[in-house]
Design a protein around this motif. Sequence first.
Motif, PDB file in Angstrom:
ATOM      1  N   LEU A   8      36.982  45.425  42.900  1.00  0.00           N
ATOM      2  CA  LEU A   8      36.528  44.216  42.200  1.00  0.00           C
ATOM      3  C   LEU A   8      36.978  44.175  40.748  1.00  0.00           C
ATOM      4  O   LEU A   8      37.176  43.116  40.186  1.00  0.00           O
ATOM      5  N   ASN A   9      37.136  45.382  40.155  1.00  0.00           N
ATOM      6  CA  ASN A   9      37.594  45.433  38.769  1.00  0.00           C
ATOM      7  C   ASN A   9      38.940  44.747  38.595  1.00  0.00           C
ATOM      8  O   ASN A   9      39.266  44.283  37.516  1.00  0.00           O
ATOM      9  N   TYR A  10      39.709  44.743  39.676  1.00  0.00           N
ATOM     10  CA  TYR A  10      41.076  44.259  39.565  1.00  0.00           C
ATOM     11  C   TYR A  10      41.203  42.788  39.919  1.00  0.00           C
ATOM     12  O   TYR A  10      42.291  42.236  39.885  1.00  0.00           O
ATOM     13  N   LEU A  11      40.080  42.157  40.260  1.00  0.00           N
ATOM     14  CA  LEU A  11      40.124  40.738  40.592  1.00  0.00           C
ATOM     15  C   LEU A  11      40.651  39.889  39.428  1.00  0.00           C
ATOM     16  O   LEU A  11      41.510  39.029  39.639  1.00  0.00           O
ATOM     17  N   PRO A  12      40.169  40.137  38.180  1.00  0.00           N
ATOM     18  CA  PRO A  12      40.732  39.358  37.061  1.00  0.00           C
ATOM     19  C   PRO A  12      42.234  39.538  36.917  1.00  0.00           C
ATOM     20  O   PRO A  12      42.925  38.604  36.506  1.00  0.00           O
ATOM     21  N   VAL A  13      42.735  40.714  37.291  1.00  0.00           N
ATOM     22  CA  VAL A  13      44.182  40.931  37.187  1.00  0.00           C
ATOM     23  C   VAL A  13      44.907  40.003  38.152  1.00  0.00           C
ATOM     24  O   VAL A  13      45.925  39.392  37.807  1.00  0.00           O
ATOM     25  N   ILE A  15      43.787  37.132  39.191  1.00  0.00           N
ATOM     26  CA  ILE A  15      43.677  35.762  38.666  1.00  0.00           C
ATOM     27  C   ILE A  15      44.693  35.546  37.553  1.00  0.00           C
ATOM     28  O   ILE A  15      45.391  34.531  37.513  1.00  0.00           O
ATOM     29  N   ILE A  16      44.818  36.538  36.661  1.00  0.00           N
ATOM     30  CA  ILE A  16      45.746  36.336  35.532  1.00  0.00           C
ATOM     31  C   ILE A  16      47.183  36.303  36.040  1.00  0.00           C
ATOM     32  O   ILE A  16      48.021  35.561  35.515  1.00  0.00           O
ATOM     33  N   VAL A  19      47.652  32.711  37.280  1.00  0.00           N
ATOM     34  CA  VAL A  19      47.784  31.749  36.175  1.00  0.00           C
ATOM     35  C   VAL A  19      49.113  31.949  35.454  1.00  0.00           C
ATOM     36  O   VAL A  19      49.793  30.980  35.107  1.00  0.00           O
TER      37      VAL A  19
ATOM     38  N   MET B   1      30.696  39.716  40.140  1.00  0.00           N
ATOM     39  CA  MET B   1      31.605  39.078  39.179  1.00  0.00           C
ATOM     40  C   MET B   1      31.862  37.628  39.564  1.00  0.00           C
ATOM     41  O   MET B   1      32.105  37.323  40.723  1.00  0.00           O
ATOM     42  N   ILE B   3      34.015  34.514  39.781  1.00  0.00           N
ATOM     43  CA  ILE B   3      35.437  34.187  39.743  1.00  0.00           C
ATOM     44  C   ILE B   3      35.713  33.002  38.826  1.00  0.00           C
ATOM     45  O   ILE B   3      36.672  33.002  38.053  1.00  0.00           O
ATOM     46  N   THR B   6      35.701  33.997  35.163  1.00  0.00           N
ATOM     47  CA  THR B   6      36.909  34.763  34.861  1.00  0.00           C
ATOM     48  C   THR B   6      38.124  33.848  34.767  1.00  0.00           C
ATOM     49  O   THR B   6      38.946  33.980  33.850  1.00  0.00           O
ATOM     50  N   ALA B   7      38.212  32.885  35.708  1.00  0.00           N
ATOM     51  CA  ALA B   7      39.371  31.978  35.697  1.00  0.00           C
ATOM     52  C   ALA B   7      39.398  31.169  34.409  1.00  0.00           C
ATOM     53  O   ALA B   7      40.459  31.012  33.788  1.00  0.00           O
ATOM     54  N   VAL B  10      40.567  33.353  31.625  1.00  0.00           N
ATOM     55  CA  VAL B  10      42.011  33.587  31.722  1.00  0.00           C
ATOM     56  C   VAL B  10      42.777  32.397  31.171  1.00  0.00           C
ATOM     57  O   VAL B  10      43.689  32.552  30.347  1.00  0.00           O
ATOM     58  N   ALA B  91      45.494  40.846  30.051  1.00  0.00           N
ATOM     59  CA  ALA B  91      44.232  41.063  30.755  1.00  0.00           C
ATOM     60  C   ALA B  91      43.414  42.198  30.167  1.00  0.00           C
ATOM     61  O   ALA B  91      42.186  42.135  30.162  1.00  0.00           O
ATOM     62  N   ILE B 101      39.515  40.535  29.596  1.00  0.00           N
ATOM     63  CA  ILE B 101      39.456  39.842  30.885  1.00  0.00           C
ATOM     64  C   ILE B 101      39.199  40.836  32.010  1.00  0.00           C
ATOM     65  O   ILE B 101      38.361  40.620  32.872  1.00  0.00           O
ATOM     66  N   ALA B 102      39.926  41.937  32.012  1.00  0.00           N
ATOM     67  CA  ALA B 102      39.697  42.980  33.012  1.00  0.00           C
ATOM     68  C   ALA B 102      39.479  44.285  32.265  1.00  0.00           C
ATOM     69  O   ALA B 102      40.372  44.736  31.554  1.00  0.00           O
ATOM     70  N   LEU B 104      39.730  47.508  32.615  1.00  0.00           N
ATOM     71  CA  LEU B 104      40.242  48.565  33.495  1.00  0.00           C
ATOM     72  C   LEU B 104      40.137  49.915  32.809  1.00  0.00           C
ATOM     73  O   LEU B 104      40.326  50.023  31.595  1.00  0.00           O
TER      74      LEU B 104
END
Lengths: 123, 328
Positions: A8-13, A15-16, A19, B1, B3, B6-7, B10, B91, B101-102, B104
């Motif tokens: 789940l941590n990588y979901l924003p990745v 999305i980015i 985009v 989370m 979505i 987050t979108a 982004v 990100a 954004i992420a 990591l």
Amino acid sequence: MPGTYIPLNYLPVLIILIVATLVGLLPLLLGIILRPKRYYPLKLTPYESGNPPVGEPQSKFSVRFYIIAMLFVVFDVEAVFLYPWAVAYDRIGLYGFIEMIIFIFILLIGYIYVWEKKALEWE
Amino acid sequence: MNIGITAIKVVIVISVTMLHVAYVVYFERKVIGHMQARLGPMRVGPHGLLQPIADGIKLFFKEDIIPSGADKPIFYIAPVIGVIAVLASLAVIPLWEGFSIADLNIGVLYILALSSVGAYSVILAGWASNSKYSFLGGLRSSAQVISYEIALGLSLVGIMMLSGSANLSDIVRAQSDYPFVLIQPLAFFVFLVSMIAETNRAPFDLPEAESELVAGYFTEYSGMRFGLFFMAEYAAMFIMSAVATVCFLGGWNGPDFWVFSYVPKIAWFLIKVYALIFFYFWIRATLPRYRYDQLMGLGWKLFIPLALVNIGVTGLVKESSNPIVIKL
């Protein structure tokens, strides 16, 4: 599916990435409507200071670039091994430090060899 | 989370960055102009402030020329790959406490991985153009980028040893007392020079040295595709400056006394990033271009050993400050 790991941590990745792909493609697609299209053969010749192109552009290249690419693989793998070691440095102490010194020393021998073989010279 | 949130984040971060990129070009032209005793762009809007917008609109209306004999699909996607690689790096950049954004735990690795992907766009563009200048420019650039990437990666190892994390937010939190540049000056120097080489900027802009290679790997590109390469280059400068800020200059941390404590955290971050971007332009206006052999020699023979020495010294100093316990 039970037990399936969803990062789940990588979901924003993800999305980015989507985009960013749109940002890259949209101006090009929008441009199709706006830009002129008047092509003729002379306009499409590759640039060579105004002369007609001579010979094959993609035929041969210096072997130096090939050597650099191989060296990059070796040293980048070294760097990748150093990362987890660096992050865990507080926990592994002197033992880890000496081990890494030995690892770097072995690579250093290879580095000196490459230097002596003049692989790093660009005459 | 969530979505949706987050979108939205982004989209906001990317569009603000694109606006920044447009005005970084303006900033560069103004700075270089004043350093050369000129005024820079002055015509479009007050003090030329609308110049980047005019340039953008112009690019939309330019013909998209694909040279005959080019490898069309690769020629089409090469600039898009460059833009994706650069924008995706955004990100993990922490803009202020708790905002990235992420978040990591391998942020440093992620940035370096994406900067390697960026090298693909350069070499594919050089290969697909079917032009000698593009081909040579692409080869040179990829050799340069991969050489300096090692020094860049090794200079960050010391930072990770000090902060005990590869998460960029944790690295900033570890610098709440003092920025790491004070205890890692050598690594900062290596990073600073390598980041200029990595983004193909002057004085290391050999791949696009106009006096010998016309425009290097994007000689054959025109219109919006050229614009995308341009965008990727300036956004890469922004990313690299942001990474330097996060890893060495303390990120969003600022002095916390008197009126300074009222300044928002994001302002400290942006001030440091812009100082580094100004440094890029300053270097460009000051130094002549390097020769290619000097450039490769500098990377392989000076910066990689320096970065390794820095790691060794950091390890020794850190080890000697701990009580020695031999565990077997």
